[in-house]
Write a protein that holds these residues in place. Structure first.
Motif, PDB file in Angstrom:
ATOM      1  N   ARG A  25       0.826  -1.208   0.000  1.00 19.88           N
ATOM      2  CA  ARG A  25       0.000   0.000   0.000  1.00 19.88           C
ATOM      3  C   ARG A  25       0.859   1.255   0.000  1.00 19.88           C
ATOM      4  O   ARG A  25       0.522   2.260  -0.635  1.00 19.88           O
ATOM      5  N   LYS A  26       2.018   1.195   0.642  1.00 17.24           N
ATOM      6  CA  LYS A  26       2.898   2.362   0.703  1.00 17.24           C
ATOM      7  C   LYS A  26       3.630   2.597  -0.610  1.00 17.24           C
ATOM      8  O   LYS A  26       3.674   3.716  -1.122  1.00 17.24           O
ATOM      9  N   TYR A  27       4.210   1.518  -1.180  1.00 18.35           N
ATOM     10  CA  TYR A  27       5.092   1.706  -2.328  1.00 18.35           C
ATOM     11  C   TYR A  27       4.379   1.589  -3.673  1.00 18.35           C
ATOM     12  O   TYR A  27       4.849   2.140  -4.664  1.00 18.35           O
ATOM     13  N   LEU A  28       3.258   0.865  -3.729  1.00 11.65           N
ATOM     14  CA  LEU A  28       2.544   0.793  -4.996  1.00 11.65           C
ATOM     15  C   LEU A  28       1.871   2.110  -5.345  1.00 11.65           C
ATOM     16  O   LEU A  28       1.534   2.353  -6.508  1.00 11.65           O
ATOM     17  N   ARG A  29       1.672   2.959  -4.356  1.00  8.22           N
ATOM     18  CA  ARG A  29       1.091   4.285  -4.607  1.00  8.22           C
ATOM     19  C   ARG A  29       2.149   5.379  -4.595  1.00  8.22           C
ATOM     20  O   ARG A  29       1.812   6.562  -4.559  1.00  8.22           O
ATOM     21  N   LYS A  30       3.422   4.974  -4.642  1.00  3.75           N
ATOM     22  CA  LYS A  30       4.501   5.964  -4.629  1.00  3.75           C
ATOM     23  C   LYS A  30       4.435   6.808  -5.896  1.00  3.75           C
ATOM     24  O   LYS A  30       4.208   6.294  -6.997  1.00  3.75           O
ATOM     25  N   VAL A  31       4.666   8.115  -5.746  1.00  2.00           N
ATOM     26  CA  VAL A  31       4.507   9.055  -6.850  1.00  2.00           C
ATOM     27  C   VAL A  31       5.801   9.160  -7.643  1.00  2.00           C
ATOM     28  O   VAL A  31       6.891   9.268  -7.071  1.00  2.00           O
ATOM     29  N   LYS A 231      13.200   9.008  -2.787  1.00  2.00           N
ATOM     30  CA  LYS A 231      12.170   9.601  -3.638  1.00  2.00           C
ATOM     31  C   LYS A 231      12.823  10.255  -4.854  1.00  2.00           C
ATOM     32  O   LYS A 231      14.010  10.591  -4.855  1.00  2.00           O
ATOM     33  N   PRO A 249       1.015   8.089  -9.603  1.00  2.00           N
ATOM     34  CA  PRO A 249       1.380   6.967  -8.724  1.00  2.00           C
ATOM     35  C   PRO A 249       1.947   5.793  -9.524  1.00  2.00           C
ATOM     36  O   PRO A 249       1.655   5.622 -10.706  1.00  2.00           O
ATOM     37  N   MET A 251       1.293   2.631  -9.216  1.00  2.60           N
ATOM     38  CA  MET A 251       0.233   1.702  -9.608  1.00  2.60           C
ATOM     39  C   MET A 251      -1.078   2.469  -9.695  1.00  2.60           C
ATOM     40  O   MET A 251      -1.488   3.102  -8.717  1.00  2.60           O
ATOM     41  N   PRO A 252      -1.738   2.484 -10.845  1.00  2.00           N
ATOM     42  CA  PRO A 252      -1.448   1.729 -12.071  1.00  2.00           C
ATOM     43  C   PRO A 252      -0.787   2.558 -13.176  1.00  2.00           C
ATOM     44  O   PRO A 252      -0.381   2.023 -14.182  1.00  2.00           O
ATOM     45  N   TYR A 254       2.068   4.671 -13.580  1.00  2.00           N
ATOM     46  CA  TYR A 254       3.471   4.548 -13.968  1.00  2.00           C
ATOM     47  C   TYR A 254       3.799   3.124 -14.405  1.00  2.00           C
ATOM     48  O   TYR A 254       4.598   2.923 -15.326  1.00  2.00           O
TER      49      TYR A 254
END
Length: 490
Positions: A25-31, A231, A249, A251-252, A254
């Motif tokens: 949840r933290k890294y799949l939504r990383k910008v 980052k 983000p 996912m999905p 990038y």
């Protein structure tokens, strides 16, 4: 109440022990910021993946042995010729294995693009200043990948045991022999005896498919993990600060873009391999120690090393009964120093400027004239030495004496980088002045207006806030401030 499915229970079991859901949840939504220059790093990564895939395929058919055999294959001009098993298997891959030539050329093109991508990617980081705190270690990882990639290319280039790669190994042997005291021992150890020895292909094969790729794979993983941890950097703009990242983000959005770009890179490399011949070993013939390939040139990323040797005068001195071949010794010392200067530059700049802050916003190259000038000077030196590595080709194509070309390059090595440094700095300062005029007076519209007293002036249109922010979101360079101070003095 709905009972959890078996898959959900398994996922809950792993999450309760390893925190996979929280990490995802933290890294799949990383910008990730959106800018075309960030694709350079992805080109390197995807080329490396192509190299691994094609390299694994080639290992099934290549025989890393220098045992002599008589060739009886599909390439008729070499039938009945004595050659090593390595060269014979390379011919078999090219002419007898279905799709072999395509895969072999894809592997070679991917290697060239991989190194070119790393150098371009590194220069992008250099000119924009993204190597500064806290990314110095990641800069070193990237630098090590470039350094290892050059030698990995040399090892792979030498495996077919053709006349061209054998001439390159003769160059390597000469460089080793020029090392004082231990040179002959280094040569005997590497080649397993007198040049060319019987083991060099097998030794390079182990390095090329096992040791070097393993080290590089670890560095690639570490490099990517540090990018995620620190980052992404981003160019200055509205809403972008040192504390945030503006973009899409992982996912999905990038992930979809990255997947599409991977197939685009893979397809482009495959197209290059299909239409552009590279390293046609059948045209060179098998290596023989009593022959030298005419017009022999290394791959471009090692051309500057050969250029150092070719333009260096053939100086020799005798000390205590030993002959020092300075014409080769000095270039093989300068060669790594040119690369080391890139690796240690972040630490040199940090020490000279005393800048201890963290930096997450990228610089426009014009806003740091000295750094930009140094980078341009290094590139000019690299290109000059690359031309020096092919001084015979340059002389032939331009119908000049090779001595004239060599002396021109010797002079250019000392003159051109200095000139490029000075000119680049002045260009950057000029661009800074132009940006200042835009901020103060707006953009030129090309519309001419006549004033009541007869004077003609050009109308200017004020810049929008986003453009103003981009032009002013930087520290003014010392050279620019000093220039203004001198201009204001009576």
């Amino acid at each position: 109440m709905r009972q959890a499915s078996k898959g959900e229970r398994v996922a809950d079991w792993f999450d309760g022990r390893h925190g996979i859901h929280a990490l995802g949840r933290k890294y799949l939504r990383k910008v990730f910021p959106d800018h075309w220059s960030f694709l350079l790093g992805e080109i390197c990564l995807y080329s490396f993946v192509v190299l691994i895939l094609t390299g694994v395929w080639l290992t099934f058919f290549f025989h890393p042995s220098m045992n002599e055999v008589t060739y009886q294959g599909s390439y008729v001009p070499l039938n009945g010729v004595r050659m090593s098993e390595a060269y014979a298997s390379t011919l078999d891959i090219s002419f007898d294995v279905r799709g072999g030539l395509l895969i072999r050329q894809l592997h070679h093109w991917a290697a060239l693009v991989f190194v070119a991508g790393m150098l371009t990617h590194m220069m992008r980081h250099f000119f924009t200043g993204s190597y500064r705190k806290p990314r110095e270690v990641n800069w070193l990882f990237g630098w090590l990948l470039l350094f290892l990639g050059m030698f990995e290319g040399l090892f792979g280039y030498s495996l077919p045991d053709d006349l061209l790669s054998g001439t390159g190994l003769r160059f390597v042997n000469g460089a080793l022999l020029a090392v004082p005291i231990v040179g002959t021992y280094l040569s005997m150890f590497l080649f397993g005896g007198e040049f060319p020895g019987d083991d060099i292909v097998a030794r390079f094969y182990s390095l090329h498919i096992l040791i070097m790729p393993g080290i590089m794979a670890v560095l690639v993983v570490a490099h990517v993990l540090l990018v995620v941890y620190h980052k992404h950097t981003q160019f200055a703009g509205p809403g972008r600060t040192e504390r945030n990242v503006v973009g899409a983000p992982f996912m999905p959005v990038y992930l979809a873009k990255a997947g599409g770009f991977f197939f685009l890179v893979f397809g482009t490399l495959t197209l290059m391999a299909a239409v552009a011949t590279i390293n046609p070993v059948w045209a060179y013939g098998p290596f023989r120690a009593d022959q030298v390939s005419t017009g022999a040139q290394p791959d471009w990323y090692l051309g500057f090393a050969e250029g150092l040797v070719r333009v260096m005068p053939g100086w020799e001195i005798n000390l205590w009964g030993h002959t020092l071949v300075l014409g080769v010794l000095i270039p093989i010392v300068v060669f790594p120093l040119l690369l080391v200067l890139i690796g240690v530059y972040p630490f040199l700049e940090n020490r000279l400027t005393g800048d201890k802050r963290e930096h997450h916003l990228l610089d426009r190259p014009r806003n740091h004239p000295t750094r930009t000038g140094l980078g341009a000077a290094w590139i000019s030196l690299y290109l000059i030495l690359l031309a020096g590595g092919g001084n015979d080709i340059v002389a032939t194509q331009l119908h000049l004496s090779i001595n004239t070309v060599t002396w021109a390059i010797r002079i250019a090595v000392f003159v051109i980088p200095v000139a490029v440094l000075v000119i680049t700095r002045r260009i950057c300062l000029g661009l800074q002045l132009r940006d200042k005029e835009k901020v103060l007076h707006g953009r030129e519209t090309g519309i001419i207006k006549r004033l009541p007293h007869g004077e003609y002036v050009e109308l200017h249109e004020p810049l929008d806030q986003a453009r103003l922010h981009t032009l002013t979101a930087h520290e003014r360079p010392r050279e620019f401030v000093e220039h203004e101070s001198r201009a204001e003095l009576p």
